[in-house]
Motif scaffolding. Structure first.
Motif, mmCIF file in Angstrom:
data_model
loop_
_atom_site.group_PDB
_atom_site.id
_atom_site.type_symbol
_atom_site.label_atom_id
_atom_site.label_comp_id
_atom_site.label_asym_id
_atom_site.label_seq_id
_atom_site.Cartn_x
_atom_site.Cartn_y
_atom_site.Cartn_z
ATOM 1 N N LEU A 157 11.155 -29.655 1.558
ATOM 2 C CA LEU A 157 11.202 -28.308 2.115
ATOM 3 C C LEU A 157 9.876 -27.934 2.769
ATOM 4 O O LEU A 157 9.842 -27.307 3.834
ATOM 5 N N LEU A 158 8.765 -28.337 2.146
ATOM 6 C CA LEU A 158 7.456 -28.079 2.751
ATOM 7 C C LEU A 158 7.309 -28.790 4.086
ATOM 8 O O LEU A 158 6.720 -28.256 5.030
ATOM 9 N N ASP A 159 7.844 -30.004 4.152
ATOM 10 C CA ASP A 159 7.743 -30.801 5.382
ATOM 11 C C ASP A 159 8.827 -30.444 6.398
ATOM 12 O O ASP A 159 8.883 -31.040 7.482
ATOM 13 N N ASP A 160 9.702 -29.500 6.025
ATOM 14 C CA ASP A 160 10.775 -29.044 6.905
ATOM 15 C C ASP A 160 11.701 -30.189 7.317
ATOM 16 O O ASP A 160 12.093 -30.312 8.482
ATOM 17 N N THR A 161 12.058 -31.033 6.336
ATOM 18 C CA THR A 161 12.962 -32.155 6.617
ATOM 19 C C THR A 161 14.336 -31.958 5.969
ATOM 20 O O THR A 161 15.114 -32.904 5.886
ATOM 21 N N VAL A 162 14.619 -30.751 5.500
ATOM 22 C CA VAL A 162 15.919 -30.449 4.899
ATOM 23 C C VAL A 162 16.775 -29.705 5.924
ATOM 24 O O VAL A 162 16.403 -28.625 6.394
ATOM 25 N N VAL A 163 17.914 -30.279 6.263
ATOM 26 C CA VAL A 163 18.808 -29.640 7.237
ATOM 27 C C VAL A 163 19.656 -28.579 6.532
ATOM 28 O O VAL A 163 19.870 -28.627 5.320
ATOM 29 N N ASN A 164 20.155 -27.616 7.303
ATOM 30 C CA ASN A 164 20.947 -26.528 6.732
ATOM 31 C C ASN A 164 22.195 -27.027 6.020
ATOM 32 O O ASN A 164 22.640 -26.434 5.034
ATOM 33 N N SER A 165 22.758 -28.112 6.515
ATOM 34 C CA SER A 165 23.977 -28.644 5.894
ATOM 35 C C SER A 165 23.735 -29.091 4.452
ATOM 36 O O SER A 165 24.669 -29.097 3.639
ATOM 37 N N MET A 166 22.485 -29.462 4.119
ATOM 38 C CA MET A 166 22.183 -29.860 2.744
ATOM 39 C C MET A 166 22.307 -28.655 1.818
ATOM 40 O O MET A 166 22.888 -28.745 0.730
ATOM 41 N N TRP A 167 21.760 -27.508 2.243
ATOM 42 C CA TRP A 167 21.921 -26.279 1.460
ATOM 43 C C TRP A 167 23.399 -25.945 1.303
ATOM 44 O O TRP A 167 23.853 -25.539 0.215
ATOM 45 N N GLU A 168 24.164 -26.139 2.353
ATOM 46 C CA GLU A 168 25.598 -25.843 2.306
ATOM 47 C C GLU A 168 26.322 -26.773 1.336
ATOM 48 O O GLU A 168 27.221 -26.336 0.604
ATOM 49 N N ASP A 169 25.918 -28.044 1.305
ATOM 50 C CA ASP A 169 26.531 -29.006 0.381
ATOM 51 C C ASP A 169 26.243 -28.630 -1.070
ATOM 52 O O ASP A 169 27.122 -28.729 -1.929
ATOM 53 N N VAL A 170 24.999 -28.231 -1.331
ATOM 54 C CA VAL A 170 24.624 -27.834 -2.693
ATOM 55 C C VAL A 170 25.408 -26.590 -3.111
ATOM 56 O O VAL A 170 25.951 -26.517 -4.218
ATOM 57 N N GLU A 171 25.469 -25.609 -2.215
ATOM 58 C CA GLU A 171 26.206 -24.378 -2.511
ATOM 59 C C GLU A 171 27.676 -24.676 -2.819
ATOM 60 O O GLU A 171 28.240 -24.151 -3.792
ATOM 61 N N LYS A 172 28.274 -25.512 -2.009
ATOM 62 C CA LYS A 172 29.683 -25.856 -2.207
ATOM 63 C C LYS A 172 29.902 -26.549 -3.540
ATOM 64 O O LYS A 172 30.848 -26.239 -4.275
ATOM 65 N N TRP A 173 29.000 -27.511 -3.874
ATOM 66 C CA TRP A 173 29.166 -28.250 -5.135
ATOM 67 C C TRP A 173 29.034 -27.314 -6.332
ATOM 68 O O TRP A 173 29.831 -27.381 -7.272
ATOM 69 N N ILE A 174 28.019 -26.465 -6.322
ATOM 70 C CA ILE A 174 27.809 -25.553 -7.443
ATOM 71 C C ILE A 174 28.977 -24.586 -7.593
ATOM 72 O O ILE A 174 29.521 -24.394 -8.698
ATOM 73 N N LYS A 175 29.410 -23.979 -6.488
ATOM 74 C CA LYS A 175 30.505 -23.009 -6.559
ATOM 75 C C LYS A 175 31.809 -23.664 -6.995
ATOM 76 O O LYS A 175 32.557 -23.101 -7.813
ATOM 77 N N THR A 176 32.094 -24.855 -6.469
ATOM 78 C CA THR A 176 33.332 -25.556 -6.829
ATOM 79 C C THR A 176 33.321 -25.986 -8.296
ATOM 80 O O THR A 176 34.323 -25.848 -9.007
ATOM 81 N N THR A 177 32.171 -26.488 -8.750
ATOM 82 C CA THR A 177 32.062 -26.988 -10.122
ATOM 83 C C THR A 177 32.128 -25.865 -11.147
ATOM 84 O O THR A 177 32.734 -26.011 -12.216
ATOM 85 N N THR A 178 31.511 -24.741 -10.845
ATOM 86 C CA THR A 178 31.404 -23.656 -11.829
ATOM 87 C C THR A 178 32.514 -22.613 -11.728
ATOM 88 O O THR A 178 32.657 -21.780 -12.626
ATOM 89 N N TRP A 191 24.532 -18.905 -6.829
ATOM 90 C CA TRP A 191 25.793 -19.599 -6.566
ATOM 91 C C TRP A 191 26.597 -19.879 -7.837
ATOM 92 O O TRP A 191 27.816 -20.039 -7.775
ATOM 93 N N SER A 192 25.915 -19.952 -8.987
ATOM 94 C CA SER A 192 26.623 -20.186 -10.250
ATOM 95 C C SER A 192 26.909 -18.891 -11.010
ATOM 96 O O SER A 192 27.445 -18.919 -12.105
ATOM 97 N N ARG A 193 26.479 -17.752 -10.419
ATOM 98 C CA ARG A 193 26.682 -16.432 -11.026
ATOM 99 C C ARG A 193 25.931 -16.313 -12.354
ATOM 100 O O ARG A 193 26.406 -15.689 -13.308
#
Length: 278
Positions: A151-172, A249-251
């Protein structure tokens, strides 16, 4: 770490020593693709020092694991082989799933209650490991390339945040009463700063307020006013962003911060392997 076995009771795992050397291989790898000569030399010196410490403490068994930066480095295997030749220490480059599984094996029985559900979040420099527990059992684990150095190096694409959000919301989603368990040096620092009694959680409100305060300070002010190490004062902000996002995302309204992490999971995995062989 010393393991104390007890008849008809869970073993006690006691740390003998904790030594941290922040080389930050990800600063090389996530931008340049490989580990630099300077950091290879630093790793050799560090592994030599660790070998001497293990000899001094009379360590019987060890496991040296390399995570995100080493597994993505073009010269990762070459560096591991060089370190083995120079120091005698065999570094095992584990993948994200192995890392998540090791962390999932961490001893949390004193914290996890059977009538509650927990999302365990371990934030590192190159990746974050998530493990979801329900009714005292592991339901799912996942590793994502979402880390503080990335994140400091700005090498994280927005889709990665979206993937994490989806996994957490779907799992929980099917569960209620979800609380977070956070591990990693950054959340440990925040917990210590809070002055909370050991075992008491931090609230989402406190973490959010702390995050806003961090953003209001310069890098130098975080070092002088919050007594942060120089290698902590920059990564703490992206780390808090990950924890706060996971809570949202996990409430979850609170986060517990036991002093556990990948190293503790490695020790427990070594112990369990020995039990299987006996």
């Amino acid at each position: 770490m010393t393991i104390i076995e007890q008849p008809d009771k869970e073993p006690i795992f006691k740390k003998r020593s904790l030594v941290r050397v922040p080389i930050r291989l990800g600063a090389d790898v996530f931008l340049g693709g490989e580990i630099s000569k300077e950091n290879i030399d630093r790793m050799i010196d560090t592994m030599t020092a660790f070998k001497l410490l293990m000899t001094s403490h009379k360590i019987e068994t060890y496991r040296a694991c390399a995570t995100s930066a080493m597994r993505e480095a073009k010269n990762g295997e070459e560096v591991a082989n060089t370190i083995l030749k120079k120091t005698g220490i065999n570094i095992e480059i584990i993948d994200g799933n192995d890392e998540a599984a090791i962390i999932a094996a961490t001893d949390l029985h004193n914290l996890i209650q059977s009538d509650k559900n927990y999302l365990y979040v371990d934030v590192g420099g190159g990746s974050t490991e998530f493990t979801f527990y329900a009714s005292g059992k592991t339901i799912a684990s996942k590793s994502f390339k979402l880390g503080t150095v990335r994140l400091l190096d700005d090498t994280v694409v927005n889709s990665m945040w979206e993937d994490v959000e989806k996994w957490i919301k779907t799992t929980t989603k099917p569960y209620t009463k979800i609380e977070l368990i956070g591990s990693g040096g950054n959340i440990n620092h925040v917990y210590k700063y809070s002055g909370k009694t050991i075992g008491k959680p931090l609230s989402y409100f406190y973490l959010s307020s702390y995050y806003q305060m961090l953003n209001s300070l310069t890098y130098e002010e975080r070092i002088t006013q919050l007594n942060m190490n120089t290698d902590r004062a920059d990564v703490v902000i992206p780390a808090m962003r990950i924890y706060l996002s996971a809570m949202k995302w996990s409430r979850s309204s609170k986060i517990f911060v036991p002093k556990i992490g990948l190293a503790d999971g490695i020790v427990k995995s070594l112990y369990n392997d020995r039990l299987k062989q006996s």
